[in-house]
Enzyme design. Sequence first.
Site, PDB file in Angstrom:
ATOM      1  N   SER A   1       0.802  -1.230   0.000  1.00 42.71           N
ATOM      2  CA  SER A   1       0.000   0.000   0.000  1.00 42.71           C
ATOM      3  C   SER A   1       0.832   1.276   0.000  1.00 42.71           C
ATOM      4  O   SER A   1       0.602   2.183   0.809  1.00 42.71           O
ATOM      5  CB  SER A   1      -0.946  -0.023   1.201  1.00 42.71           C
ATOM      6  OG  SER A   1      -1.724  -1.185   1.132  1.00 42.71           O
TER       7      SER A   1
ATOM      8  N   ARG B   1       8.035   6.135  -3.433  1.00 44.85           N
ATOM      9  CA  ARG B   1       8.413   6.757  -2.153  1.00 44.85           C
ATOM     10  C   ARG B   1       7.604   6.081  -1.053  1.00 44.85           C
ATOM     11  O   ARG B   1       6.534   5.537  -1.293  1.00 44.85           O
ATOM     12  CB  ARG B   1       8.132   8.268  -2.172  1.00 44.85           C
ATOM     13  CG  ARG B   1       6.679   8.661  -2.019  1.00 44.85           C
ATOM     14  CD  ARG B   1       6.466  10.171  -2.086  1.00 44.85           C
ATOM     15  NE  ARG B   1       6.446  10.653  -3.448  1.00 44.85           N
ATOM     16  CZ  ARG B   1       5.343  10.702  -4.205  1.00 44.85           C
ATOM     17  NH1 ARG B   1       4.189  10.280  -3.731  1.00 44.85           N
ATOM     18  NH2 ARG B   1       5.390  11.167  -5.433  1.00 44.85           N
TER      19      ARG B   1
ATOM     20  N   ASP C   1      -4.089  -1.933  -1.519  1.00 47.45           N
ATOM     21  CA  ASP C   1      -5.314  -2.192  -0.761  1.00 47.45           C
ATOM     22  C   ASP C   1      -6.547  -1.646  -1.471  1.00 47.45           C
ATOM     23  O   ASP C   1      -7.639  -2.178  -1.339  1.00 47.45           O
ATOM     24  CB  ASP C   1      -5.209  -1.635   0.670  1.00 47.45           C
ATOM     25  CG  ASP C   1      -4.670  -0.220   0.727  1.00 47.45           C
ATOM     26  OD1 ASP C   1      -4.449   0.395  -0.334  1.00 47.45           O
ATOM     27  OD2 ASP C   1      -4.451   0.283   1.842  1.00 47.45           O
TER      28      ASP C   1
END
Length: 500
Positions: free
Chosen positions: A164, A179, A218
């Site tokens: 996620s 990132r 997710d």
Amino acid sequence: MSFDDLHKATERAVIQAVDQICDDFEVTPEKLDELTAYFIEQMEKGLAPPKEGHTLASDKGLPMIPAFVTGSPNGTERGVLLAADLGGTNFRICSVNLHGDHTFSMEQMKSKIPDDLLDDENVTSDDLFGFLARRTLAFMKKYHPDELAKGKDAKPMKLGFTFSYPVDQTSLNSGTLIRWTKGFRIADTVGKDVVQLYQEQLSAQGMPMIKVVALTNDTVGTYLSHCYTSDNTDSMTSGEISEPVIGCIFGTGTNGCYMEEINKITKLPQELRDKLIKEGKTHMIINVEWGSFDNELKHLPTTKYDVVIDQKLSTNPGFHLFEKRVSGMFLGEVLRNILVDLHSQGLLLQQYRSKEQLPRHLTTPFQLSSEVLSHIEIDDSTGLRETELSLLQSLRLPTTPTERVQIQKLVRAISRRSAYLAAVPLAAILIKTNALNKRYHGEVEIGCDGSVVEYYPGFRSMLRHALALSPLGAEGERKVHLKIAKDGSGVGAALCALVA
């Protein structure tokens, strides 16, 4: 001036200051129109090839990441698959048995991510993915010991990996980390393929039979899970009048995904688009990564508290600015900053002479959870006693009845702004995809997951109200069904592995 007069003057000043803050948190219908139009503009920009010299990591626009999932389940799928889910605080490994009748059963093991993996900047990718593989091994020993014992002779077990965090995904089973957002700071993972890192550690720890075949997040998982469990997924043929169109998360973080026409995803190479269309595939799931909406702050409402949280207290200043106004991770932090500020102005909590004397929990960032705000939000007890107890338990903070009235006003302003902003991406996607006008009735389902949308009192009602005030209008809002999609990161990842 008598003590009484002084007290009344202070009270008036408090009310005035709080009312001003509440005004600053208001999202007007005009602002909803402006934000929705800009969101659509940013979606279009994100679907196009990036400008020369731009990368996903440097671009401030919406990432609009192709998920390489070109179909949605209809509830008839069967099989046993593995799913792994790396979230902000836990790692979960599951074995999902799809029954083929919109239902499933599951075995799972959840492990808290050790603090040293989250806080220590010297941690390496091997440390993190080694931990994930060790937990996977513990799960296999408990639930699939026979397969584990067979070693290399075992039948391959497909695993869908819910990751996620923003990745630059180049196929269903590969993606490099752009990132970190929530929690992690592991610098050497950035730019690496997270599927490869996990697969290498699984093989190194004696689990060659596990094949990481799908990388998802997710949000995509929430969408797929909702499609599988919804009785309306085959609405075109079944005669039902609503169908799933968006998967979204409003919890610790926030994000969403939807089905886009492959022809419109011009950032995909032309030959890949032609190949998919030749195979009869017309749509692909797009992971919007809408936490990054308007990182340039051209249109997002911004208070001085938002600036402090982003610049001084968050791990990723300048990024995920939409998320910092909407998600559960930040709602309590906004309130905490306001309370500290009002104290410094001599307006609240004046039993403490200086900031140093304030309870430590109140001066510690991210100590106030959105759960506390949810208790305050609906407190209708005499003297707001529930609020008093919540603040004592969570912050060791005693308050007066007058202060609690003002604190409740602030809580309601913060949550309303969150819910109103949450409506923007939903309205934008429904308008951009023309989802409400595709056929007679045109009713749609939005699969939602996350603690805020599921448990925060009144959040869904406020979100719906904002949809009615948005360019969708009241008539459009009535066609939208918000459904709670259970366990997207487990079942959804398994469904992703199934199509791989």
